[in-house]
Design a protein around this motif. Structure first.
Motif, PDB file in Angstrom:
ATOM      1  N   LYS A  47       5.700  -0.890  -1.067  1.00 25.68           N
ATOM      2  CA  LYS A  47       6.136  -0.117   0.094  1.00 25.68           C
ATOM      3  C   LYS A  47       7.080   1.015  -0.308  1.00 25.68           C
ATOM      4  CE  LYS A  47       7.615  -0.747   4.806  1.00 25.68           C
ATOM      5  NZ  LYS A  47       7.800  -1.705   5.864  1.00 25.68           N
ATOM      6  N   ASP A  48       7.934   0.784  -1.299  1.00 28.32           N
ATOM      7  CA  ASP A  48       8.902   1.817  -1.662  1.00 28.32           C
ATOM      8  C   ASP A  48       8.361   2.831  -2.662  1.00 28.32           C
ATOM      9  OD1 ASP A  48       8.876  -0.111  -3.617  1.00 28.32           O
ATOM     10  OD2 ASP A  48      11.013  -0.015  -4.030  1.00 28.32           O
ATOM     11  N   LYS A  49       7.569   2.426  -3.634  1.00 26.39           N
ATOM     12  CA  LYS A  49       7.076   3.351  -4.657  1.00 26.39           C
ATOM     13  C   LYS A  49       5.623   3.763  -4.448  1.00 26.39           C
ATOM     14  CE  LYS A  49      10.817   3.153  -7.167  1.00 26.39           C
ATOM     15  NZ  LYS A  49      11.747   4.214  -7.199  1.00 26.39           N
ATOM     16  N   GLY A  50       4.856   2.984  -3.696  1.00 26.69           N
ATOM     17  CA  GLY A  50       3.467   3.322  -3.430  1.00 26.69           C
ATOM     18  C   GLY A  50       2.493   2.921  -4.523  1.00 26.69           C
ATOM     19  N   GLY A  51       2.961   2.339  -5.615  1.00 30.39           N
ATOM     20  CA  GLY A  51       2.077   1.923  -6.702  1.00 30.39           C
ATOM     21  C   GLY A  51       1.406   0.590  -6.400  1.00 30.39           C
ATOM     22  N   ARG A  52       0.345   0.290  -7.125  1.00 24.33           N
ATOM     23  CA  ARG A  52      -0.370  -0.967  -6.936  1.00 24.33           C
ATOM     24  C   ARG A  52       0.456  -2.134  -7.447  1.00 24.33           C
ATOM     25  NH1 ARG A  52      -5.708   1.103  -9.764  1.00 24.33           N
ATOM     26  NH2 ARG A  52      -4.154   2.437 -10.642  1.00 24.33           N
ATOM     27  N   LEU A  53       0.585  -3.167  -6.625  1.00 22.36           N
ATOM     28  CA  LEU A  53       1.340  -4.363  -7.003  1.00 22.36           C
ATOM     29  C   LEU A  53       0.428  -5.508  -7.425  1.00 22.36           C
ATOM     30  CD1 LEU A  53       4.093  -4.786  -4.271  1.00 22.36           C
ATOM     31  CD2 LEU A  53       4.406  -4.144  -6.631  1.00 22.36           C
ATOM     32  N   LEU A  55      -5.717  -5.930 -11.741  1.00 19.80           N
ATOM     33  CA  LEU A  55      -5.652  -4.621 -11.095  1.00 19.80           C
ATOM     34  C   LEU A  55      -6.721  -3.714 -11.673  1.00 19.80           C
ATOM     35  CD1 LEU A  55      -1.808  -3.996 -10.927  1.00 19.80           C
ATOM     36  CD2 LEU A  55      -3.333  -4.408  -9.023  1.00 19.80           C
ATOM     37  N   PRO A  56      -7.317  -2.872 -10.835  1.00 22.36           N
ATOM     38  CA  PRO A  56      -8.336  -1.960 -11.355  1.00 22.36           C
ATOM     39  C   PRO A  56      -7.735  -0.944 -12.312  1.00 22.36           C
ATOM     40  CG  PRO A  56      -8.036  -1.709  -8.972  1.00 22.36           C
ATOM     41  CD  PRO A  56      -7.118  -2.772  -9.421  1.00 22.36           C
ATOM     42  N   ASP A  57      -8.543  -0.516 -13.280  1.00 18.60           N
ATOM     43  CA  ASP A  57      -8.104   0.495 -14.241  1.00 18.60           C
ATOM     44  C   ASP A  57      -8.253   1.881 -13.645  1.00 18.60           C
ATOM     45  OD1 ASP A  57      -7.523  -1.358 -16.193  1.00 18.60           O
ATOM     46  OD2 ASP A  57      -9.556  -1.320 -17.015  1.00 18.60           O
ATOM     47  N   GLY A  58      -7.495   2.820 -14.158  1.00 22.89           N
ATOM     48  CA  GLY A  58      -7.616   4.211 -13.715  1.00 22.89           C
ATOM     49  C   GLY A  58      -6.870   4.463 -12.425  1.00 22.89           C
ATOM     50  N   SER A  59      -6.957   5.692 -11.967  1.00 21.40           N
ATOM     51  CA  SER A  59      -6.205   6.083 -10.783  1.00 21.40           C
ATOM     52  C   SER A  59      -6.915   5.736  -9.485  1.00 21.40           C
ATOM     53  CB  SER A  59      -5.936   7.589 -10.803  1.00 21.40           C
ATOM     54  OG  SER A  59      -7.121   8.292 -10.490  1.00 21.40           O
TER      55      SER A  59
END
Length: 172
Positions: A69-75, A134-138
């Motif tokens: 929620k704070d950084k937006g990256g995949r957890l 987690l999936p690779d790549g963006s």
């Protein structure tokens, strides 16, 4: 057994705290707002005025990726068993009460639940098994081609105009 309990707790806590999850069914992933209720994420959509849902059918699975929620990256990423709730069933009523509380800027707040019963789908995404990698790549989609642009050459007169302003300020 302990690993499974910890995995379930991690899925629940991360998904509860995230305001947005990415769900992939048969097709591309879609960002969806949701509520966590009774051990599963629930989403509403596929009707006018609501979020479009990915192609999901009861009895299939979906890949859910939770963002910070704070950084937006995949957890975390997990597999979900998909089931569609029957309108006005007991489970549907309890979930819709939660969803209604989180729905922002609804144009028809008073009749929203009836509209959802008539026109929308309410899906339950229940964690199945454990956490997936987690999936690779963006996973970012390439932007669509468009004639609109924000990058232009700097106008030739701009440096002279800015320099003239600085000279006027220096003279004062």
């Amino acid at each position: 057994m302990t690993d499974q309990v910890l995995s379930q707790a991690l899925i629940e806590e991360a998904t509860k705290k995230s305001g947005l999850i990415w769900v992939r069914g048969d097709g591309p992933s879609r960002p969806l707002w949701h509520v966590w209720h009774e051990g599963a994420a629930h989403v509403v959509g596929d009707c006018p005025g609501e979020q479009p849902l990915p192609r999901l059918v009861s009895g299939t699975t979906a890949e859910v990726t939770v963002r910070s929620k704070d950084k937006g990256g995949r957890l975390i990423s997990w597999t979900a068993a998909v089931s569609e709730l029957e309108p006005h069933s007991e489970a549907w009523e309890s979930v819709v009460a939660e969803l209604k509380g989180k729905r922002l800027n609804a144009p028809d707040a008073e009749q929203m639940t009836e509209r959802w019963a008539r026109e929308c789908r309410v899906l339950r995404l229940e964690p199945k098994d454990a956490i997936t990698s987690l999936p690779d790549g963006s996973l970012a989609a390439a932007p669509l081609p468009t004639p609109a642009t924000t990058r232009h050459a700097v106008p030739a007169a701009l440096p002279r105009l800015l320099l003239a302003r600085k000279k006027k300020r220096a003279q004062k």
